[in-house]
Structure formats: C-alpha cells, structure tokens
Design an enzyme around this catalytic site. Structure first.
Site, PDB file in Angstrom:
ATOM      1  N   HIS A 156      12.654 -59.870  -2.103  1.00 58.72           N
ATOM      2  CA  HIS A 156      11.199 -59.658  -2.129  1.00 58.72           C
ATOM      3  C   HIS A 156      10.671 -59.772  -3.550  1.00 58.72           C
ATOM      4  O   HIS A 156      11.430 -59.805  -4.513  1.00 58.72           O
ATOM      5  CB  HIS A 156      10.856 -58.252  -1.617  1.00 58.72           C
ATOM      6  CG  HIS A 156      11.061 -58.060  -0.149  1.00 58.72           C
ATOM      7  ND1 HIS A 156      10.031 -57.883   0.737  1.00 58.72           N
ATOM      8  CD2 HIS A 156      12.192 -58.028   0.596  1.00 58.72           C
ATOM      9  CE1 HIS A 156      10.511 -57.746   1.959  1.00 58.72           C
ATOM     10  NE2 HIS A 156      11.821 -57.827   1.902  1.00 58.72           N
ATOM     11  N   SER A 157       9.342 -59.763  -3.669  1.00 59.52           N
ATOM     12  CA  SER A 157       8.719 -59.542  -4.961  1.00 59.52           C
ATOM     13  C   SER A 157       7.561 -58.583  -4.718  1.00 59.52           C
ATOM     14  O   SER A 157       7.090 -58.468  -3.585  1.00 59.52           O
ATOM     15  CB  SER A 157       8.215 -60.857  -5.567  1.00 59.52           C
ATOM     16  OG  SER A 157       7.078 -61.342  -4.885  1.00 59.52           O
ATOM     17  N   TYR A 158       7.069 -57.853  -5.730  1.00 62.94           N
ATOM     18  CA  TYR A 158       7.546 -57.895  -7.082  1.00 62.94           C
ATOM     19  C   TYR A 158       7.743 -56.468  -7.545  1.00 62.94           C
ATOM     20  O   TYR A 158       7.147 -55.548  -6.959  1.00 62.94           O
ATOM     21  CB  TYR A 158       6.512 -58.606  -7.999  1.00 62.94           C
ATOM     22  CG  TYR A 158       5.157 -57.908  -8.040  1.00 62.94           C
ATOM     23  CD1 TYR A 158       4.871 -56.957  -9.024  1.00 62.94           C
ATOM     24  CD2 TYR A 158       4.174 -58.162  -7.087  1.00 62.94           C
ATOM     25  CE1 TYR A 158       3.636 -56.299  -9.068  1.00 62.94           C
ATOM     26  CE2 TYR A 158       2.958 -57.505  -7.115  1.00 62.94           C
ATOM     27  CZ  TYR A 158       2.693 -56.583  -8.109  1.00 62.94           C
ATOM     28  OH  TYR A 158       1.488 -55.929  -8.130  1.00 62.94           O
TER      29      TYR A 158
ATOM     30  N   HIS B 149       8.086 -61.594   3.739  1.00 68.96           N
ATOM     31  CA  HIS B 149       6.663 -61.417   3.417  1.00 68.96           C
ATOM     32  C   HIS B 149       6.120 -62.746   2.895  1.00 68.96           C
ATOM     33  O   HIS B 149       6.564 -63.248   1.866  1.00 68.96           O
ATOM     34  CB  HIS B 149       6.470 -60.301   2.385  1.00 68.96           C
ATOM     35  CG  HIS B 149       6.675 -58.945   2.974  1.00 68.96           C
ATOM     36  ND1 HIS B 149       7.256 -57.911   2.285  1.00 68.96           N
ATOM     37  CD2 HIS B 149       6.372 -58.460   4.220  1.00 68.96           C
ATOM     38  CE1 HIS B 149       7.299 -56.836   3.085  1.00 68.96           C
ATOM     39  NE2 HIS B 149       6.773 -57.145   4.256  1.00 68.96           N
ATOM     40  N   ALA B 150       5.136 -63.271   3.617  1.00 65.22           N
ATOM     41  CA  ALA B 150       4.723 -64.659   3.430  1.00 65.22           C
ATOM     42  C   ALA B 150       4.286 -64.982   2.001  1.00 65.22           C
ATOM     43  O   ALA B 150       4.614 -66.029   1.462  1.00 65.22           O
ATOM     44  CB  ALA B 150       3.588 -64.963   4.403  1.00 65.22           C
ATOM     45  N   ARG B 151       3.546 -64.073   1.378  1.00 62.97           N
ATOM     46  CA  ARG B 151       2.940 -64.404   0.084  1.00 62.97           C
ATOM     47  C   ARG B 151       3.915 -64.333  -1.077  1.00 62.97           C
ATOM     48  O   ARG B 151       3.569 -64.736  -2.192  1.00 62.97           O
ATOM     49  CB  ARG B 151       1.784 -63.449  -0.176  1.00 62.97           C
ATOM     50  CG  ARG B 151       2.194 -61.981  -0.270  1.00 62.97           C
ATOM     51  CD  ARG B 151       0.971 -61.099  -0.205  1.00 62.97           C
ATOM     52  NE  ARG B 151       1.285 -59.674  -0.195  1.00 62.97           N
ATOM     53  CZ  ARG B 151       0.380 -58.725   0.029  1.00 62.97           C
ATOM     54  NH1 ARG B 151      -0.872 -59.065   0.242  1.00 62.97           N
ATOM     55  NH2 ARG B 151       0.715 -57.454   0.035  1.00 62.97           N
ATOM     56  N   GLU B 152       5.106 -63.803  -0.838  1.00 65.03           N
ATOM     57  CA  GLU B 152       6.081 -63.654  -1.930  1.00 65.03           C
ATOM     58  C   GLU B 152       6.832 -64.965  -2.113  1.00 65.03           C
ATOM     59  O   GLU B 152       8.012 -65.092  -1.806  1.00 65.03           O
ATOM     60  CB  GLU B 152       7.013 -62.472  -1.610  1.00 65.03           C
ATOM     61  CG  GLU B 152       6.241 -61.159  -1.526  1.00 65.03           C
ATOM     62  CD  GLU B 152       7.010 -60.007  -0.857  1.00 65.03           C
ATOM     63  OE1 GLU B 152       8.220 -60.135  -0.653  1.00 65.03           O
ATOM     64  OE2 GLU B 152       6.363 -58.990  -0.546  1.00 65.03           O
TER      65      GLU B 152
ATOM     66  N   GLU C 221      13.646 -56.495  -5.411  1.00 63.88           N
ATOM     67  CA  GLU C 221      12.269 -56.857  -5.755  1.00 63.88           C
ATOM     68  C   GLU C 221      12.328 -57.593  -7.085  1.00 63.88           C
ATOM     69  O   GLU C 221      12.561 -56.979  -8.132  1.00 63.88           O
ATOM     70  CB  GLU C 221      11.402 -55.596  -5.904  1.00 63.88           C
ATOM     71  CG  GLU C 221      11.253 -54.775  -4.626  1.00 63.88           C
ATOM     72  CD  GLU C 221      10.098 -55.251  -3.748  1.00 63.88           C
ATOM     73  OE1 GLU C 221       9.434 -56.257  -4.079  1.00 63.88           O
ATOM     74  OE2 GLU C 221       9.869 -54.600  -2.709  1.00 63.88           O
TER      75      GLU C 221
ATOM     76  N   ASN D 265       8.739 -56.569   8.132  1.00 64.61           N
ATOM     77  CA  ASN D 265       9.592 -55.606   7.428  1.00 64.61           C
ATOM     78  C   ASN D 265       9.232 -54.153   7.744  1.00 64.61           C
ATOM     79  O   ASN D 265       9.627 -53.227   7.038  1.00 64.61           O
ATOM     80  CB  ASN D 265       9.541 -55.855   5.917  1.00 64.61           C
ATOM     81  CG  ASN D 265      10.853 -55.520   5.242  1.00 64.61           C
ATOM     82  OD1 ASN D 265      11.932 -55.747   5.806  1.00 64.61           O
ATOM     83  ND2 ASN D 265      10.779 -54.948   4.041  1.00 64.61           N
ATOM     84  N   ARG D 266       8.471 -53.962   8.812  1.00 62.83           N
ATOM     85  CA  ARG D 266       8.264 -52.641   9.411  1.00 62.83           C
ATOM     86  C   ARG D 266       8.622 -52.682  10.900  1.00 62.83           C
ATOM     87  O   ARG D 266       8.346 -51.736  11.621  1.00 62.83           O
ATOM     88  CB  ARG D 266       6.796 -52.194   9.271  1.00 62.83           C
ATOM     89  CG  ARG D 266       6.298 -52.059   7.843  1.00 62.83           C
ATOM     90  CD  ARG D 266       6.928 -50.894   7.117  1.00 62.83           C
ATOM     91  NE  ARG D 266       6.372 -50.724   5.766  1.00 62.83           N
ATOM     92  CZ  ARG D 266       6.781 -51.397   4.701  1.00 62.83           C
ATOM     93  NH1 ARG D 266       7.757 -52.283   4.801  1.00 62.83           N
ATOM     94  NH2 ARG D 266       6.224 -51.189   3.511  1.00 62.83           N
TER      95      ARG D 266
ATOM     96  N   ARG E 162       0.622 -61.632   4.294  1.00 63.90           N
ATOM     97  CA  ARG E 162       1.914 -60.945   4.183  1.00 63.90           C
ATOM     98  C   ARG E 162       2.708 -60.966   5.503  1.00 63.90           C
ATOM     99  O   ARG E 162       3.921 -61.113   5.505  1.00 63.90           O
ATOM    100  CB  ARG E 162       1.643 -59.495   3.770  1.00 63.90           C
ATOM    101  CG  ARG E 162       2.812 -58.532   3.900  1.00 63.90           C
ATOM    102  CD  ARG E 162       2.324 -57.130   3.503  1.00 63.90           C
ATOM    103  NE  ARG E 162       3.236 -56.080   3.906  1.00 63.90           N
ATOM    104  CZ  ARG E 162       4.116 -55.482   3.101  1.00 63.90           C
ATOM    105  NH1 ARG E 162       4.247 -55.881   1.856  1.00 63.90           N
ATOM    106  NH2 ARG E 162       4.888 -54.500   3.536  1.00 63.90           N
TER     107      ARG E 162
HETATM  108 ZN    ZN Z   1       7.953 -57.877   0.326  1.00 68.13          ZN
END
Ligand code: ZN
Length: 420
Positions: free
Chosen positions: A308-310, A179-182, A383, A252-253, A237
């Site tokens: 991942h976060s968060y 996920h790009a923004r994490e 996470e 991630n889906r 994301r």
């Molecule tokens: Zn994520």
C-alpha cells in the site's frame, strides 16, 4: 418540461454515455494535516468520528503518534475547519490543490503499450507484461487466473520460483493495488516480477529460497477507473460494486476475519465501507479461495505482503485490536530484517510496528485475515513512499527509487525465511 430542462437532461445523458473530459472535481481540494491529535482530549475518537460518521476521506488513518492527513473537497472545507477549531485541533495544509497535482502527474505520466517503470501503466499493459514474462521464462514462472472482478476483468497471479529437490520451500503471497488510487503499489509488484523473471540470473539464489506468488493488481476495476476521465476518478479507493448513490466497497475491509470490527463503516458512501458481508466481493473472495486451494495442494505459506501507500511503515497484525499477537516479537524481527535492508539504499526511513500501535484499527484487511486464518505466520502491510508531500500522487520519477529499496527488503525477507 421546459425546453432548457430537456436540453440539460439530454446533455446529462450524453455526458453519461460518452464520458465527459475530466472535470477535475479535485480542483481546489486540499489535504489537511492534523498535527496535535495526542494533545486533544479524545482526539483519536474525534478524528475517527470524522472518518466513520462524517465520511471524510482520510489519506492516513487517525492516529496519536504521527500526523493524520485528510482530503477535503472545496464544498466541505468550511465544515472541516469549524470542526477542527471547535475541538482544539491544530492543522496545516499539506497539499493546497490536489487538482493541480493531478494535472502535473497527467502531464508527466506517459503510458504506452510497453511496460516501463518511469510511468504508471494501464492494466492491459500490466496483463500483457505478466503474461509475456511467464511465457518467455516458463521454467521458473507460470500465470494463473484466480477469478474475475465485478466488471469481468481477469485477476492474475504469477508464481515464480525454481523447484528444489527434497525441500518444501517457504512461499510468499503478495497483493498489490487493492486500493485503486495507490498507483505506486502495482508499479512495485510489477517491478518485483520483472526482477525475478526477466533478471533471474541475478536472483537465482532467491528463487531457490522461496516460491513467490504475486497478484500485481488486486482491484483492477478500481485501478482502471482511476485512469479514466470520470470526475474525481483519480482519488478512487474502493472496488466498482455498482450502486445508484455510492458505488464501491473497500476491499481491504471486506476480508472475513473480525469483519465489521473497528475502523470500518456500514455506510456505502464511506471510503472504508465494509460491504454487505465478509467476502461479499469477488476480488477478496478470489484471493481467499486461491490461498485456501494452494494450501490444500501443499503450498507452504509463510509470508503475506499487502503493498500500500503511503506512510513509510512496515505494519504487522493486528489491525482490528490494540492487543498483539502471541508471536508479535517474531513479526517485528521479520519486519526489521526487511527495513534494515531497505533503508541503506536511499536512506528512506520506515517505522516497524503493529497497525494499531502505529496508527489505529481498521478491521477486515487482507493482512489480518492472512494471519488470523492461520495460513501465514508473517503477515504485513507495507505502506511505501512517501510521508505525505505527494501522498497518493507520487511523481512517476520516484517509482524506480521506491521500487529498488523495497526490492532489497523483499530479498532480505526471502533469505530470512530460507534460514528460519
Ligand atoms: Zn491502501
């Protein structure tokens, strides 16, 4: 065509070509925290409706046990608040102005050609760091390109470990930055690489216990996009699958185990868009092909980590159903071994449990596929920090603390696998 229209059109094209300075779409955007889902009749379903059907951007999954954080841009705040009130939800404002937080982060984050863990780095810096690490320690590390992204960026995996005679070592795979923004995720995966390769004399016990394969950035196109000046880019994301209206697939889906199940969307504009079919995306396909090929070559896959976060949660399968896998207790014991080593470092608390037990379904994740495909017994999504104060915009000053405690968990896990 009127002159003013022509000028506007021209400016629009110019902006597309040149890329305007960041306009901070996020300015005035808020993150709301819904706190009483369990008390609302069909509360979970009502939140899922907002996510899946109304395309609100959920920063944490709808769930009954903890709070649910939802990002709302200024033009949808009224709609959001009306829905909350009409349905009896109670909420607080978690982040009053996301744009402001992003500007603060930009001012603090110093990106240079050299890798460090006081800042969030660009993909090129990460690539160079990984290549250099392997080159200078070729006795324990090697790098392989496992595929190319939609925008033709290389996806790289580094293998780290020392050969042990007469032993098939357990192997770990780790995906970061799907996920790009994490941003904290690639910061952690590169930190682990640095510990193992460049500080290996301190951890040579671990290197003889396991082989560890790390994909530091599983979504480089998305990651680079979040570092760009495009409007709204920081909160991106998905991957960068082109589309005229709504680009991007949630990688991630997109994995092929119960693909398209609960907690996914067929709508291209959704943050949890599953893609046109399982493994429609080159990034998820590259991961699958690599795992399969290595398995055929004799790699003894045991543990899969998706970073991942968060939320500060150690999540194990399943993510597609409320049922537990048969060996659920083993998975929880494994997770507890990690968290027991993590928490004493800074007192950071993590919950351990299945994805659906602690949150709610989200099918097609890499963790479910890792378990469901039969390649990995121990599969988890970790996470990491925080619990919502900053969310995805975790200040760079927290990178090292977060990395150090998570690193202790990984070390404990290696020992667990070795003793098993
Ligand atoms: Zn994520």
């Amino acid at each position: 065509m009127k002159l003013s229209t022509a000028v506007l059109l021209f400016l629009g094209i110019l902006a597309l070509v040149a890329g305007l300075p960041h306009t901070y779409d996020e300015k005035g955007s808020k993150v709301f925290r819904v706190v009483n889902t369990a008390q609302v009749e069909n509360g979970l379903e009502k939140l899922q409706h907002l996510q899946v059907n109304e395309n609100f951007d959920f920063w944490t999954r709808p769930n009954l046990k903890a709070a649910t954080d939802i990002f709302v841009p200024p033009h949808r705040i009224e709609e959001f608040e009306t829905y909350m009130k009409d349905n009896g939800f109670t909420y607080t404002v978690m982040i009053p102005d996301v744009g402001k937080l992003i500007l603060q982060e930009k001012a603090l984050n110093k990106q240079g050609p050299d890798m460090d863990w006081d800042n969030y780095q660009r993909y090129e810096t990460i690539l160079n760091f990984v290549d250099q690490s392997a080159l200078s320690h070729s006795e324990i590390a090697s790098v392989e390109e496992i595929g190319r992204t939609i925008e033709n960026r290389p996806m790289i995996v580094i293998k780290i470990g020392t050969p042990v005679a007469n032993k098939t070592k357990p192997a770990i795979f780790m995906d970061g930055g799907i996920h790009a923004r994490e941003w904290i995720s690639p910061a952690l995966t590169t930190y682990f690489i640095n510990q193992l390769v460049n500080n290996f004399t301190s951890y040579d016990d671990m290197l003889s216990q396991v082989d560890i394969y790390i994909l530091p950035v599983a979504n480089p196109d998305g990651y680079e996009y979040t570092h760009s000046n495009a409007s709204g880019a920081r909160m991106w994301r998905k991957n960068r699958r082109p589309d005229v209206s709504c680009p991007g697939v949630d990688l991630n889906r997109n994995f092929g185990y119960v693909w398209g199940g609960p907690g996914t969307s067929p709508n291209k504009c959704s943050e949890i868009y599953k893609g046109t079919q399982a493994f429609s995306e080159p990034e998820s396909t590259a991961i699958r092909n690599f795992i399969q090929r290595k398995s055929i070559e004799g790699v003894n896959w045991r543990a899969y980590f998706a970073i991942h976060s968060y939320a500060q949660m150690w999540l194990v399968p399943w993510g597609w159903t409320y049922d537990f896998p048969q060996d659920y207790e083993d998975l929880v014991r494994f997770g507890n071994a990690g968290v027991a080593a993590l928490t004493p470092v800074h007192g950071t608390r993590y919950d351990v449990g299945s994805v659906t037990e602690l949150l709610s379904p989200g099918a097609g994740g890499s963790d479910d596929w890792a378990k469901g495909s039969g390649f990995f017994k121990y599969s988890q999504t970790v996470e990491v920090r925080d619990t919502g104060e900053y969310g995805f915009i975790l200040p760079p000053s927290q990178i090292k603390d977060c990395a150090l405690e998570t690193w202790e968990a990984i070390r404990a896990i290696a020992k667990f696998l070795d003793e098993e």
